[in-house]
Structure formats: structure tokens, C-alpha cells
Write a protein that holds these residues in place. Structure first.
Motif, PDB file in Angstrom:
ATOM      1  N   GLY A 103       0.806  -1.215   0.000  1.00 53.97           N
ATOM      2  CA  GLY A 103       0.000   0.000   0.000  1.00 53.97           C
ATOM      3  C   GLY A 103       0.839   1.264   0.000  1.00 53.97           C
ATOM      4  N   THR A 104       0.190   2.369  -0.335  1.00 56.09           N
ATOM      5  CA  THR A 104       0.839   3.676  -0.427  1.00 56.09           C
ATOM      6  C   THR A 104       0.340   4.600   0.672  1.00 56.09           C
ATOM      7  OG1 THR A 104       0.974   3.464  -2.838  1.00 56.09           O
ATOM      8  CG2 THR A 104       1.198   5.682  -1.912  1.00 56.09           C
ATOM      9  N   LYS A 105       1.254   5.299   1.333  1.00 55.62           N
ATOM     10  CA  LYS A 105       0.893   6.269   2.368  1.00 55.62           C
ATOM     11  C   LYS A 105       0.484   7.577   1.694  1.00 55.62           C
ATOM     12  CE  LYS A 105       4.386   4.380   5.543  1.00 55.62           C
ATOM     13  NZ  LYS A 105       5.595   4.703   6.373  1.00 55.62           N
ATOM     14  N   LEU A 106      -0.786   7.962   1.890  1.00 54.59           N
ATOM     15  CA  LEU A 106      -1.245   9.206   1.281  1.00 54.59           C
ATOM     16  C   LEU A 106      -0.715  10.433   2.018  1.00 54.59           C
ATOM     17  CD1 LEU A 106      -5.006   8.578   0.375  1.00 54.59           C
ATOM     18  CD2 LEU A 106      -3.066   8.771  -1.185  1.00 54.59           C
ATOM     19  N   GLU A 107      -0.625  10.343   3.333  1.00 54.90           N
ATOM     20  CA  GLU A 107      -0.207  11.481   4.140  1.00 54.90           C
ATOM     21  C   GLU A 107       0.955  11.059   5.041  1.00 54.90           C
ATOM     22  OE1 GLU A 107      -3.729  13.280   6.072  1.00 54.90           O
ATOM     23  OE2 GLU A 107      -4.892  11.964   4.771  1.00 54.90           O
ATOM     24  N   PRO A 108       2.121  10.844   4.473  1.00 52.44           N
ATOM     25  CA  PRO A 108       3.240  10.344   5.284  1.00 52.44           C
ATOM     26  C   PRO A 108       3.612  11.266   6.443  1.00 52.44           C
ATOM     27  CG  PRO A 108       3.966  11.072   3.096  1.00 52.44           C
ATOM     28  CD  PRO A 108       2.488  11.018   3.052  1.00 52.44           C
ATOM     29  N   ASP A 109       3.392  12.566   6.290  1.00 48.61           N
ATOM     30  CA  ASP A 109       3.718  13.497   7.382  1.00 48.61           C
ATOM     31  C   ASP A 109       2.766  13.333   8.571  1.00 48.61           C
ATOM     32  OD1 ASP A 109       5.727  14.489   5.816  1.00 48.61           O
ATOM     33  OD2 ASP A 109       4.600  16.228   5.103  1.00 48.61           O
ATOM     34  N   ASN A 110       1.596  12.756   8.311  1.00 48.03           N
ATOM     35  CA  ASN A 110       0.602  12.557   9.380  1.00 48.03           C
ATOM     36  C   ASN A 110       0.631  11.134   9.923  1.00 48.03           C
ATOM     37  OD1 ASN A 110      -1.748  13.581  10.913  1.00 48.03           O
ATOM     38  ND2 ASN A 110      -2.904  12.078   9.740  1.00 48.03           N
ATOM     39  N   TRP A 111       1.561  10.313   9.432  1.00 49.39           N
ATOM     40  CA  TRP A 111       1.571   8.882   9.744  1.00 49.39           C
ATOM     41  C   TRP A 111       1.692   8.635  11.247  1.00 49.39           C
ATOM     42  CZ3 TRP A 111       0.251   5.207   6.417  1.00 49.39           C
ATOM     43  CH2 TRP A 111       0.514   3.872   6.733  1.00 49.39           C
ATOM     44  N   GLU A 112       2.536   9.392  11.922  1.00 50.96           N
ATOM     45  CA  GLU A 112       2.734   9.183  13.358  1.00 50.96           C
ATOM     46  C   GLU A 112       1.648   9.864  14.195  1.00 50.96           C
ATOM     47  OE1 GLU A 112       4.990   7.119  14.389  1.00 50.96           O
ATOM     48  OE2 GLU A 112       5.651   6.822  12.319  1.00 50.96           O
ATOM     49  N   ASN A 113       0.744  10.567  13.544  1.00 51.84           N
ATOM     50  CA  ASN A 113      -0.344  11.249  14.242  1.00 51.84           C
ATOM     51  C   ASN A 113      -1.630  10.435  14.205  1.00 51.84           C
ATOM     52  OD1 ASN A 113      -1.566  13.374  15.672  1.00 51.84           O
ATOM     53  ND2 ASN A 113      -2.256  14.379  13.781  1.00 51.84           N
ATOM     54  N   GLY A 114      -1.501   9.174  13.843  1.00 50.99           N
ATOM     55  CA  GLY A 114      -2.668   8.295  13.780  1.00 50.99           C
ATOM     56  C   GLY A 114      -2.240   6.842  13.914  1.00 50.99           C
ATOM     57  N   TYR A 115      -3.221   5.973  14.037  1.00 50.34           N
ATOM     58  CA  TYR A 115      -2.931   4.545  14.203  1.00 50.34           C
ATOM     59  C   TYR A 115      -2.882   3.857  12.841  1.00 50.34           C
ATOM     60  CZ  TYR A 115      -4.093   5.554  19.067  1.00 50.34           C
ATOM     61  OH  TYR A 115      -4.132   6.077  20.347  1.00 50.34           O
ATOM     62  N   TYR A 116      -1.935   4.291  12.031  1.00 45.53           N
ATOM     63  CA  TYR A 116      -1.838   3.779  10.667  1.00 45.53           C
ATOM     64  C   TYR A 116      -0.924   2.563  10.591  1.00 45.53           C
ATOM     65  CZ  TYR A 116      -3.985   8.166   9.210  1.00 45.53           C
ATOM     66  OH  TYR A 116      -4.848   9.225   9.053  1.00 45.53           O
ATOM     67  N   LEU A 117      -1.368   1.554   9.869  1.00 41.22           N
ATOM     68  CA  LEU A 117      -0.556   0.384   9.550  1.00 41.22           C
ATOM     69  C   LEU A 117      -0.758   0.037   8.087  1.00 41.22           C
ATOM     70  CD1 LEU A 117      -1.185  -2.066  12.553  1.00 41.22           C
ATOM     71  CD2 LEU A 117       0.903  -0.780  12.074  1.00 41.22           C
ATOM     72  N   GLN A 118       0.315  -0.379   7.447  1.00 42.72           N
ATOM     73  CA  GLN A 118       0.169  -0.890   6.088  1.00 42.72           C
ATOM     74  C   GLN A 118      -0.420  -2.291   6.133  1.00 42.72           C
ATOM     75  OE1 GLN A 118       4.456   0.059   5.037  1.00 42.72           O
ATOM     76  NE2 GLN A 118       3.478   0.390   3.032  1.00 42.72           N
ATOM     77  N   PRO A 119      -1.304  -2.625   5.201  1.00 43.71           N
ATOM     78  CA  PRO A 119      -1.801  -3.996   5.146  1.00 43.71           C
ATOM     79  C   PRO A 119      -0.659  -4.962   4.847  1.00 43.71           C
ATOM     80  CG  PRO A 119      -2.439  -2.774   3.179  1.00 43.71           C
ATOM     81  CD  PRO A 119      -1.855  -1.785   4.128  1.00 43.71           C
ATOM     82  N   ALA A 120      -0.730  -6.151   5.414  1.00 45.65           N
ATOM     83  CA  ALA A 120       0.356  -7.122   5.273  1.00 45.65           C
ATOM     84  C   ALA A 120      -0.193  -8.477   4.852  1.00 45.65           C
ATOM     85  CB  ALA A 120       1.129  -7.256   6.579  1.00 45.65           C
TER      86      ALA A 120
END
Length: 483
Positions: A350-367
């Protein structure tokens, strides 16, 4: 955006409390979505007492009047759908498109389907002979405690409220603290349509939940959530011999047969796995693939999942959102990390749409996980997140045995070019529901399928006539004729 404030709702009155908890956006943790009142055990007593007093008259309300009020509730939900969808997506992290579908199709249908079924469900059954007649009537139970989770709060709330009220019960709802605002907002507006006390809403911690499930005037507990909590609820209910209904977790297998067209089934299976970022009780949790198709299936699944765009639930470009809360986020991360100590291969996609906001949410790439053993933790647990293991098999007998080798039994699916062959295998699976060439209910299925699981995936069912039966008691009357 302004921060809303949600109070308790008791006897159709909003009750403020001394303490309010923050609800934060799981895709933008710096944003406070709203403040929700934390109730006490005393508030629980007030809510249940009000519900009990309301029950004494509500149970005598003619069926056609209860049906009319629920139709008004469905219309209200339709009117409020757009604003509610935004609120729910901000509090539970789900994609806005998913939340809109939840409200406009599932939640509203839960009410409308219940009303339609009620037209015939509550008819008296009578048989007679020369000596007597017997009437079997359906009566309401009393005060229902409804406890709902955060992943699909509105549909799961309506699946309890609609059948409970149509049967003549009253209900006290405790929403999840991880997504309390949407459900509370619409229940407040719905409650205004009904007599005071018919619908109440309580918020709070574990002590509030325990006070609700143990209250002597609560006659039944309907809980959707995890098995550990259900065990506590069941123990609490045992002292008063309360009836319980549990819709619990699953470890749903998807079985791909050797005649399946992978180009057709892979996108559908991926949807069944990663809907709501894998945070669905009956999402596909493990995929069984014939040995000779294993590499091809893995490649096609990875190619498809790589197209996912991971972002905030309100980002129109996003096709994949964050996890809901820190506990679940950490659990999935730890589960994936432990795979590194095995022979398994984990591919993050998957692609991170908002990489700058990645640590500001509970985001995980699908695996996608390959080369796992049938008994590994990732296969036997309910991950409730975006990690999917692929397991190879040799024969149908072997795959049925592996699929059934778990204490879960909620959903399952079989994928084949031959529906009759798939149906034969489906009947051997230990599950409350099995889907063929799909993983989820069609509109017809949502209307008629009893929803629930076997083994540790639940007790009782929702939806359909079987779901309505969860909210009634049978009263049999036998008249002896005079001779």
C-alpha cells in the motif's frame, strides 16, 4: 471543527456529569472530536429504573403504533445520515464511504426489515380440539441492556434497538468509549419520538458496564464485542439467571478450491479481508489455497493490495484507513513482529497518502503473510487488523479439518467455479454463516440470514425472525373446555 459535548440520556433528559472523556480522531490524534460524559453506577440505576417504569406502559402499546414509531426512526436516520457519517468516521477512523454505506443501507435496513417482519411474527398461534385450545403468544422480556462496539456502531446499535422496541421492551444502550458520539447523537433524536424511558444511553468505564449488566431490573443483556468481556458479562448475569445474547469475534476461513478463477476471486477476497482495515468480526482472517495455486494466489493478492491508498477516513483518495485505538494498534504490531521469529514471510503493501501525518494516527500498512504453519498464532488468533496469512493445503478433507480446528465459528467462505461443489464443502464447516463466492451478506442475506456464530463466537442470533425471537418470551395459555 468545533468540539461537541455528549451527555447521558435518561428518561429523555440529557444528564451532565462531573467528568467528561475525550474522543480523539484515530487518524489525526491531535484532533479532539468531542467530549463524552462519564456516568456512575448511580446513573445506571436511574436509567434502568426509568426504563423499567416506561416498560410497564410501553409493553401495552399496540404493535401498529410501535411499528409506526420505528418507521419514523428510520426516516430520521435517513435525514441525519450525512452528518452522522462524518461524525462516526472521525471517531472510529473508518472511511467515510464505508460509514455512509453502514448508515444508509445497513442501519436503516435493520429498522425497516424488523418492522416488516413484525407484521407476521407476533401473530398468535392457536390450536384446538374438542377438549381445549392452546394459544402460544409472544411477550416482551423487560429492560434490555445493549452494549455495542466501535467498528460499526450505528448498524450494531440498530440491530439491538429495533427488535427490542418492536417487541415491547425498553432498552439502555452503552456505546463503546472508542466511538460513542454518532450512536448517542442519533439515539437522543430517536428517543424523542418515543415515550420517556423507552431509550436511554449511558457512558462510562467498566464499573458502569458491570452495574448495567448486574442490575436486577435488567432482564437481558445483548452484547457485541470480544470473548473476554463476554465471559465477565456472563458471570455477572449468572447470579440473577439473566438471559444473554452475544455476538463475538471470529477467525473466519476463506477456502479457495482448485477450480477458482483467481482473477475473479482475489479482489473479492481482498475486500473480505481488509474492509474497515480488517476490523470486522466476520472479516476473512485466514486464507486456504491449494498447493499448486499458492504462489500464483500470493502474487495476485499482493499486487491487488499494493494498490491500496492509506489515509484519513475523510480523505476522498483513501481506500484504507487507520486502526481505531492504541490497544488494537499495538496488538497487531506485536503480532506481526513475532512472525519474524518464524519461517513466515511478511509483505507490507500500500501507499501512504499522508506520510507526514503517519505518526499522528494509528496507521498500519496492510500485510500479506506466506509460508505459515496451520497452527501458528497468526492463523489461530483473531487479529482484528490488516494482516492476513495464507495456508496451503492438499485435499478438501485436509482443508475442512484445518478450517474447523479453532474455537471460533462465526463466518466462513468457499470460492469455486462450481457452486454445487462449494455448497457441499460449505455444509462441513463449523460456522454460524458460510458464504459462497463472496464474504458478506447480500441484501437478501442481510434481511433473512440469522447473524451469529457457534462455539466461542457467540450465543444467539441477530436479524430475521430468529433475531426477533431473542427479544421475546413465549407465553402459552391452555383453556380447558367445559363438558
Amino acid at each position: 471543527m468545533s468540539v461537541g459535548r455528549i451527555h447521558l440520556l435518561i428518561n429523555n433528559e440529557e444528564i451532565s456529569t462531573e467528568n467528561y472523556m475525550e474522543v480523539r480522531d484515530p487518524g489525526r490524534l491531535s484532533d479532539v472530536v468531542g467530549l463524552v460524559a462519564k456516568g456512575s453506577t448511580q446513573h445506571v440505576g436511574m436509567a434502568v429504573e426509568a426504563a423499567h417504569q416506561a416498560f410497564l406502559s410501553w409493553r401495552k402499546t399496540p404493535l401498529h403504533e410501535r411499528m409506526a414509531l420505528l418507521k419514523q426512526a428510520a426516516s430520521l436516520l435517513e435525514k441525519e445520515a450525512s452528518d452522522l457519517a462524518v461524525m462516526v468516521s472521525r471517531e472510529n477512523g473508518m472511511l467515510l464511504s464505508t460509514t455512509k454505506l453502514e448508515i444508509t443501507h445497513l442501519a436503516i435496513s435493520a429498522i425497516k426489515n424488523t418492522v416488516e417482519l413484525a407484521q407476521t411474527f407476533f401473530q398468535e398461534t392457536r390450536v384446538e380440539d374438542a377438549q381445549s385450545w392452546v394459544s402460544v403468544e409472544k411477550r416482551p422480556i423487560g429492560v434490555i441492556a445493549g452494549i455495542v462496539p466501535w467498528n460499526a456502531p450505528l448498524v450494531l446499535t440498530m440491530q439491538k434497538v429495533a427488535p427490542a422496541l418492536i417487541a415491547g421492551n425498553t432498552i439502555v444502550i452503552k456505546p463503546s468509549p472508542f466511538a460513542p458520539m454518532g450512536a448517542s447523537t442519533v439515539l437522543k433524536k430517536m428517543a424523542a419520538l418515543f415515550p420517556p424511558g423507552v431509550i436511554s444511553v449511558i457512558h462510562g468505564d467498566a464499573d458502569v458496564g458491570k452495574a448495567l449488566t448486574t442490575h436486577p431490573l435488567v432482564r437481558k443483556v445483548s452484547f457485541t464485542g470480544g470473548g473476554r468481556t463476554a465471559a465477565h458479562v456472563m458471570r455477572d448475569a449468572a447470579d440473577a439467571l439473566k438471559s444473554v445474547h452475544f455476538e463475538l469475534g471470529g477467525n473466519d476461513p476463506a477456502i479457495v478450491l482448485d477450480d477458482a478463477n483467481l482473477d475473479e476471486v482475489v479482489p473479492k477476497i481482498a475486500a473480505g479481508v481488509f474492509r474497515r482495515s480488517g476490523q470486522v468480526c466476520f472479516a476473512i482472517k485466514r486464507i486456504y489455497v491449494p498447493q499448486y495455486l499458492y504462489d500464483s494466489f500470493h502474487a495476485k493478492l499482493c499486487e491487488y493490495v499494493e494498490s491500496f491508498k492509506i489515509g484519513h477516513g475523510l480523505n476522498e483518495q483513501a481506500t484504507f484507513g487507520p486502526l481505531n485505538n492504541k490497544q488494537q494498534y499495538q496488538y497487531v504490531q506485536d503480532l506481526t513482529a513475532r512472525l519474524k521469529n518464524s519461517q513466515a514471510t511478511v509483505t507490507h503493501l500500500g501507499t501512504k497518502l499522508e506520510p507526514d501525518n503517519w505518526e499522528n494516527g494509528y496507521y498500519l500498512q496492510p500485510a500479506v503473510v506466506r509460508d505459515v504453519e496451520p497452527g501458528q498464532e497468526i492463523v489461530t488468533c483473531e487479529q482484528f487488523g490488516p494482516v492476513i496469512p495464507l495456508i496451503s493445503y492438499r485435499t478438501e478433507e485436509e482443508v475442512v479439518e484445518m478450517a474447523n480446528q479453532t474455537e471460533y465459528g462465526l463466518g466462513s467462505s468457499v470460492w469455486s467455479a462450481d457452486p454445487d461443489r462449494a455448497l457441499r464443502l460449505a455444509r462441513d464447516l463449523e460456522a454460524g454463516m458460510t458464504f459462497v463466492n463472496g464474504h458478506g451478506q447480500t441484501p437478501l442475506g442481510y434481511r433473512h440470514m440469522p447473524f451469529g456464530g457457534v462455539k466461542q463466537s457467540g450465543i444467539g442470533r441477530e436479524n430475521g425472525e430468529v433475531g426477533l425471537a431473542e427479544y421475546i418470551e413465549y407465553h402459552a395459555i391452555n383453556l380447558h373446555r367445559t363438558t
